[in-house]
Design a protein around this motif. Sequence first.
Motif, PDB file in Angstrom:
ATOM      1  N   LEU A  65       0.822  -1.213   0.000  1.00 24.09           N
ATOM      2  CA  LEU A  65       0.000   0.000   0.000  1.00 24.09           C
ATOM      3  C   LEU A  65       0.854   1.260   0.000  1.00 24.09           C
ATOM      4  CD1 LEU A  65      -2.807  -0.996   2.529  1.00 24.09           C
ATOM      5  CD2 LEU A  65      -2.979  -0.838   0.036  1.00 24.09           C
ATOM      6  N   GLY A  66       2.165   1.082   0.117  1.00 21.75           N
ATOM      7  CA  GLY A  66       3.066   2.220   0.012  1.00 21.75           C
ATOM      8  C   GLY A  66       3.549   2.783   1.331  1.00 21.75           C
ATOM      9  N   ASP A  82      -3.256   6.241  14.881  1.00 20.38           N
ATOM     10  CA  ASP A  82      -4.565   6.320  14.224  1.00 20.38           C
ATOM     11  C   ASP A  82      -4.455   5.559  12.903  1.00 20.38           C
ATOM     12  OD1 ASP A  82      -6.987   6.929  13.078  1.00 20.38           O
ATOM     13  OD2 ASP A  82      -6.584   9.080  12.849  1.00 20.38           O
ATOM     14  N   VAL A  83      -4.752   4.264  12.944  1.00 25.74           N
ATOM     15  CA  VAL A  83      -4.576   3.429  11.751  1.00 25.74           C
ATOM     16  C   VAL A  83      -5.465   3.900  10.602  1.00 25.74           C
ATOM     17  CG1 VAL A  83      -4.738   1.103  10.810  1.00 25.74           C
ATOM     18  CG2 VAL A  83      -3.807   1.459  13.107  1.00 25.74           C
ATOM     19  N   LEU A  87      -4.038   5.280   7.001  1.00 26.09           N
ATOM     20  CA  LEU A  87      -4.408   4.691   5.714  1.00 26.09           C
ATOM     21  C   LEU A  87      -5.078   5.714   4.811  1.00 26.09           C
ATOM     22  CD1 LEU A  87      -5.721   1.210   6.904  1.00 26.09           C
ATOM     23  CD2 LEU A  87      -3.507   1.762   5.878  1.00 26.09           C
ATOM     24  N   ARG A  88      -5.870   6.621   5.402  1.00 29.26           N
ATOM     25  CA  ARG A  88      -6.490   7.671   4.585  1.00 29.26           C
ATOM     26  C   ARG A  88      -5.422   8.588   3.980  1.00 29.26           C
ATOM     27  NH1 ARG A  88     -10.276   7.835   9.041  1.00 29.26           N
ATOM     28  NH2 ARG A  88     -12.286   6.925   8.387  1.00 29.26           N
ATOM     29  N   ALA A  89      -4.420   8.932   4.778  1.00 26.87           N
ATOM     30  CA  ALA A  89      -3.328   9.768   4.262  1.00 26.87           C
ATOM     31  C   ALA A  89      -2.601   9.066   3.128  1.00 26.87           C
ATOM     32  CB  ALA A  89      -2.360  10.103   5.396  1.00 26.87           C
ATOM     33  N   GLN A  90      -2.381   7.738   3.308  1.00 27.64           N
ATOM     34  CA  GLN A  90      -1.732   6.989   2.246  1.00 27.64           C
ATOM     35  C   GLN A  90      -2.601   6.933   1.008  1.00 27.64           C
ATOM     36  OE1 GLN A  90       1.279   6.134   2.345  1.00 27.64           O
ATOM     37  NE2 GLN A  90       1.406   5.031   0.394  1.00 27.64           N
ATOM     38  N   VAL A  94      -1.605   7.959  -2.740  1.00 32.48           N
ATOM     39  CA  VAL A  94      -1.762   7.033  -3.871  1.00 32.48           C
ATOM     40  C   VAL A  94      -2.626   7.663  -4.960  1.00 32.48           C
ATOM     41  CG1 VAL A  94      -2.743   4.821  -4.581  1.00 32.48           C
ATOM     42  CG2 VAL A  94      -1.373   4.959  -2.498  1.00 32.48           C
ATOM     43  N   ALA A  95      -3.715   8.333  -4.553  1.00 30.67           N
ATOM     44  CA  ALA A  95      -4.585   8.984  -5.543  1.00 30.67           C
ATOM     45  C   ALA A  95      -3.815  10.035  -6.324  1.00 30.67           C
ATOM     46  CB  ALA A  95      -5.796   9.603  -4.843  1.00 30.67           C
ATOM     47  N   GLY A  96      -2.933  10.763  -5.620  1.00 38.70           N
ATOM     48  CA  GLY A  96      -2.114  11.756  -6.317  1.00 38.70           C
ATOM     49  C   GLY A  96      -1.169  11.113  -7.309  1.00 38.70           C
TER      50      GLY A  96
END
Length: 271
Positions: A65-66, A82-83, A87-90, A94-96
């Motif tokens: 997932l990077g 804050d898992v 993951l939301r930040a990742q 990824v979307a970028g």
Amino acid sequence: MADTPDAEGLTVGQVSARLSVTVRALHHWDDIGLARPSLRTAAGYRLYTAADLERLHRIVVYRELGLGLDKIRAVLDDSATDVPGALRAQRTQVAGRIERLQQLITGLERMIDAQERGMLLTIEQQAAIFGPHWDPEGPAKARQLYGDTTQWRQYAERSASRTPEEWQAVADDIAALDRALGEAMDAGVAPGTPEAHRLVGRHRDVFAANFPLTREMQVCLARMYEDDPGFAAHYDGVRPGLATWFRRLVDADARAHGLDPDTATWDGGTA
């Protein structure tokens, strides 16, 4: 040993094959304390238990997932992390990357089209920009003649990123140069004069919209303007005899810069 974790565990090689992770990575994760095997053989070889394998599986998932190794460690071991937030930040990152890759794909598609077609304009756009006498098959014909040259690749690279408005600016520069040449011929500008040298330099500058043009290449191009029926018709349409007159200007400019126009070749120099 069977390829399933049991009381004896799995070897590094077995884990590597099962999780598609290199042995080197497993050793590194052990060294930094991210995923240490719970067991060792009498000879000191690593053995991974079922619990070890579960942790490794989670590491592999998060790595794909990077997430970096430090972030993975925090996700696995730090209860304060804050898992979902991590993951939301990742996901945002990824979307970028996906957006940038999509832009890259679009650019590659345009570059492929430009290398194959030469000009990414519709026939209607070409007619509007270059006039009713423009031959829309011209770029395709040019590719057949020059598609294996460095200059065609340079031309295609510029074409791939050029907008219709930028093409219009190129066409306007060419038209303005044609008018200036016609007016200079009417005024009796002679080869070798400062005004003639200025016009020859302006021609190189305008032509640079396609690819860099050396003086020696310009000599060859001016010779083609005079000899090729299509080019000769264009320039003689501006003023009768303009193609021959301009070739003389270019030859004189070459001599003034130490080049012999009679021996000039397309790939012969960089002056």
